[in-house]
Design an enzyme around this catalytic site. Structure first.
Site, PDB file in Angstrom:
ATOM      1  N   SER A 145       0.824  -1.213   0.000  1.00  0.00           N
ATOM      2  CA  SER A 145       0.000   0.000   0.000  1.00  0.00           C
ATOM      3  C   SER A 145       0.857   1.261   0.000  1.00  0.00           C
ATOM      4  CB  SER A 145      -0.893   0.004   1.246  1.00  0.00           C
ATOM      5  OG  SER A 145      -1.533   1.255   1.382  1.00  0.00           O
TER       6      SER A 145
ATOM      7  N   TYR B 168      -2.996   5.328  -5.027  1.00  0.00           N
ATOM      8  CA  TYR B 168      -4.289   5.966  -5.219  1.00  0.00           C
ATOM      9  C   TYR B 168      -4.066   7.152  -6.146  1.00  0.00           C
ATOM     10  CZ  TYR B 168      -6.094   3.356  -1.167  1.00  0.00           C
ATOM     11  OH  TYR B 168      -6.494   2.371  -0.302  1.00  0.00           O
TER      12      TYR B 168
ATOM     13  N   THR C  37      -5.614   1.652  -7.236  1.00  0.00           N
ATOM     14  CA  THR C  37      -6.911   1.412  -6.579  1.00  0.00           C
ATOM     15  C   THR C  37      -7.794   2.626  -6.798  1.00  0.00           C
ATOM     16  OG1 THR C  37      -5.806   0.065  -4.912  1.00  0.00           O
ATOM     17  CG2 THR C  37      -8.022   0.849  -4.386  1.00  0.00           C
TER      18      THR C  37
ATOM     19  N   LYS D 263      -7.644  -1.784  -9.590  1.00  0.00           N
ATOM     20  CA  LYS D 263      -8.325  -2.505  -8.514  1.00  0.00           C
ATOM     21  C   LYS D 263      -9.597  -1.760  -8.115  1.00  0.00           C
ATOM     22  CE  LYS D 263      -7.344  -3.979  -3.709  1.00  0.00           C
ATOM     23  NZ  LYS D 263      -7.898  -2.931  -2.842  1.00  0.00           N
TER      24      LYS D 263
ATOM     25  N   HIS E 268     -13.246  -3.240  -2.229  1.00  0.00           N
ATOM     26  CA  HIS E 268     -12.334  -2.724  -1.205  1.00  0.00           C
ATOM     27  C   HIS E 268     -12.583  -3.421   0.140  1.00  0.00           C
ATOM     28  CE1 HIS E 268      -9.508   0.884  -1.129  1.00  0.00           C
ATOM     29  NE2 HIS E 268      -9.378   0.400   0.092  1.00  0.00           N
TER      30      HIS E 268
ATOM     31  N   GLY F 233     -11.894  -9.917  -1.747  1.00  0.00           N
ATOM     32  CA  GLY F 233     -13.026  -9.605  -0.879  1.00  0.00           C
ATOM     33  C   GLY F 233     -13.657 -10.872  -0.332  1.00  0.00           C
TER      34      GLY F 233
HETATM   35  C1  LIG Z   1      -7.571  -2.545   7.245  1.00  0.00           C
HETATM   36  C2  LIG Z   1      -7.574  -2.505   5.762  1.00  0.00           C
HETATM   37  C3  LIG Z   1      -6.768  -1.586   5.083  1.00  0.00           C
HETATM   38  C4  LIG Z   1      -6.768  -1.537   3.676  1.00  0.00           C
HETATM   39  N1  LIG Z   1      -5.942  -0.660   3.030  1.00  0.00           N
HETATM   40  C5  LIG Z   1      -5.909  -0.662   1.664  1.00  0.00           C
HETATM   41  C6  LIG Z   1      -4.986   0.156   0.965  1.00  0.00           C
HETATM   42  O1  LIG Z   1      -4.212   0.904   1.557  1.00  0.00           O
HETATM   43  N2  LIG Z   1      -4.997   0.095  -0.389  1.00  0.00           N
HETATM   44  C7  LIG Z   1      -5.849  -0.735  -1.097  1.00  0.00           C
HETATM   45  O2  LIG Z   1      -5.824  -0.759  -2.328  1.00  0.00           O
HETATM   46  N3  LIG Z   1      -6.709  -1.527  -0.440  1.00  0.00           N
HETATM   47  C8  LIG Z   1      -6.749  -1.529   0.907  1.00  0.00           C
HETATM   48  N4  LIG Z   1      -7.597  -2.378   1.567  1.00  0.00           N
HETATM   49  C9  LIG Z   1      -8.433  -3.314   0.780  1.00  0.00           C
HETATM   50  C10 LIG Z   1      -7.668  -4.626   0.517  1.00  0.00           C
HETATM   51  O3  LIG Z   1      -6.611  -4.451  -0.379  1.00  0.00           O
HETATM   52  C11 LIG Z   1      -8.604  -5.675  -0.084  1.00  0.00           C
HETATM   53  O4  LIG Z   1      -9.280  -5.114  -1.178  1.00  0.00           O
HETATM   54  C12 LIG Z   1      -9.627  -6.203   0.934  1.00  0.00           C
HETATM   55  O5  LIG Z   1      -9.078  -6.281   2.228  1.00  0.00           O
HETATM   56  C13 LIG Z   1     -10.109  -7.577   0.501  1.00  0.00           C
HETATM   57  O6  LIG Z   1     -11.076  -8.058   1.368  1.00  0.00           O
HETATM   58  P1  LIG Z   1     -10.759  -9.080   2.567  1.00  0.00           P
HETATM   59  O7  LIG Z   1     -10.178  -8.268   3.652  1.00  0.00           O
HETATM   60  O8  LIG Z   1     -12.103  -9.636   2.893  1.00  0.00           O
HETATM   61  O9  LIG Z   1      -9.798 -10.107   2.026  1.00  0.00           O
HETATM   62  C14 LIG Z   1      -7.608  -2.424   2.953  1.00  0.00           C
HETATM   63  C15 LIG Z   1      -8.397  -3.360   3.644  1.00  0.00           C
HETATM   64  C16 LIG Z   1      -8.377  -3.406   5.026  1.00  0.00           C
HETATM   65  C17 LIG Z   1      -9.212  -4.445   5.743  1.00  0.00           C
END
Ligand SMILES: Cc1cc2nc3c(=O)[nH]c(=O)nc-3n(C[C@H](O)[C@H](O)[C@H](O)COP(=O)(O)O)c2cc1C
Length: 390
Positions: free
Chosen positions: A108, A130, A156, A254, A278, A310
């Protein structure tokens, strides 16, 4: 002492909840508004079943594949998440675990560790961005990622700056100074093992974002970086095409839910797209990606690599996504639970749990390789799938 090994991701989550201060655990649970999407991400996988065989099964099961130009040992990618300062080594521990298991990793732009530090321990890193800052700033970030050794970019695009949760949002301090440490103390003292893991390193959790500033300059705080992003002019499709043209190599968009957006992502020359909401942290009410996946694969699957993220918590979830057309999945919370429960070994543990689950599901379905999976292997209720957009 009880074994630190956990047999499922649900066990890792329970350990993470026990180990982390309440607000830190809450930051990993995340979600938005009423939690409709984060709940649907999990429940939708539960609604899918299998059509197994019982004899003539294969003693060899092959799950290695390629994604974004990288050879990987299984169809699972570490999805970029921005909160890994919950564990002292954060993204570096995750990077080592992924490298040890032959798995690629998204980092990230809100990570607590630099792209240079993470690429030093893992040579299959995709840097996530982003649409934040002006064009020059974004080009500098791409150049920095390239110089560090990143093998691809994840852009993303699904974020709508919603900030309410019916169950209450955790308090995240701007930085860990004395005043904030005192404010966090009652929660943290109730979690001595977590405190000890930081005490041993002599450092407090780092809430800065080193990849959001030029190398050698002072990194902004998480909220400073978030403010830059909020102030940025929202991108048009030509803007996205411009950014894609600045990177020579694998480029994922994404956050796709709709068929028409997927077609635009193909048109702008991305190599990969992720069907994703997300993790249910964005626009609440967006259906689980597993519901929208087949329609997107039907529309563009022969022109671009399609991955899904997800709700993936089990090897059988990975197989369901592959059977419905994904080339690979990305995981978020699953490895965050592992990291919180047992650091690098906990992330390796999660990857091993998923590998074992993929293997036993392939066995039950009578497959010798992930490439043999098809929609016939999965049973879905009549109203399960969603077709969003033309
Ligand atoms: C705590 C947290 C922080 C996240 N931070 C980012 C991020 O900085 N950039 C991003 O593209 N997605 C971020 N995501 C989304 C994840 O990349 C991913 O899409 C998502 O966690 C998938 O779902 P899952 O947690 O059920 O596996 C974040 C998700 C969580 C839970």
């Amino acid at each position: 002492m009880a074994s630190k090994w956990f047999e499922t991701v649900a066990v890792a989550q329970r350990r993470a909840e026990k180990r982390l201060p309440k607000s830190v655990y809450g930051a990993l649970i995340a979600g938005s508004e009423k939690g409709l999407s984060s709940r649907d991400n999990l429940e939708s996988f539960d609604q899918l079943g299998f059509a197994p065989h019982i004899a003539g099964l294969s003693s060899e099961r092959q799950m290695a594949t390629t994604i974004m130009g990288q050879s990987v040992s299984m169809p699972v990618i570490i999805s970029p998440t921005g909160v890994q300062a919950v564990y002292p080594e954060g993204e570096v521990a995750v990077g080592r675990a992924a490298a040890n298991r032959g798995v690629a990793m998204g980092l990230s732009s809100f990570a607590s560790r630099s792209i240079e530090d993470v690429c030093a321990v893992n040579n299959q890193v995709f840097f996530q961005m982003y649409w934040s800052g002006d064009r020059d700033t974004m080009v500098q970030r791409l150049e920095r990622a390239k110089a560090a050794g990143a093998k691809g970019i994840i852009l993303t695009l699904d974020w709508s700056f919603s900030n309410g949760r019916d169950w209450g949002s955790p308090w995240i301090p701007e930085k860990i100074n004395f005043t904030n440490a005192v404010k966090l103390a009652p929660e943290a003292i109730a979690r001595p093992r977590w405190l000890w893991s930081f005490a041993k390193t002599g450092h407090l959790p780092d809430l800065t974002t080193p990849n959001m500033a030029p190398v050698g300059t002072k990194p902004p705080t998480f909220f400073g970086a978030y403010y830059e992003w909020m102030q940025s002019v929202l991108p048009s499709w030509p803007d996205v095409a411009w950014l894609r043209a600045q990177w020579d190599g694998s480029f994922m968009v994404k956050g796709v839910s709709r068929i028409d957006d997927a077609k635009r992502v193909v048109d702008l020359g991305a190599t990969t797209l992720s069907v994703s909401n997300h993790g249910g942290n964005n626009l609440d009410g967006t259906p689980a990606p597993i519901r929208s996946l087949p329609a997107i694969v039907d529309a563009v699957g022969d022109q671009i690599e399609v991955v899904l993220d997800g709700g993936v918590r089990r090897g059988s979830d990975v197989v369901k996504a592959l059977a419905l057309g994904a080339r690979a999945v990305m995981i978020g919370r699953a490895y965050l639970w592992g990291l919180a429960a047992n650091g690098q070994a906990g992330v390796e543990n999660v990857l091993d749990v998923l590998r074992g689950g993929i293997d036993s599901t392939l066995l039950g379905l009578g497959k010798s390789s992930i490439s043999e999976l098809s929609r016939d292997d999965v049973v879905a209720p009549a109203d399960f799938f969603r077709k969003l957009g033309p």
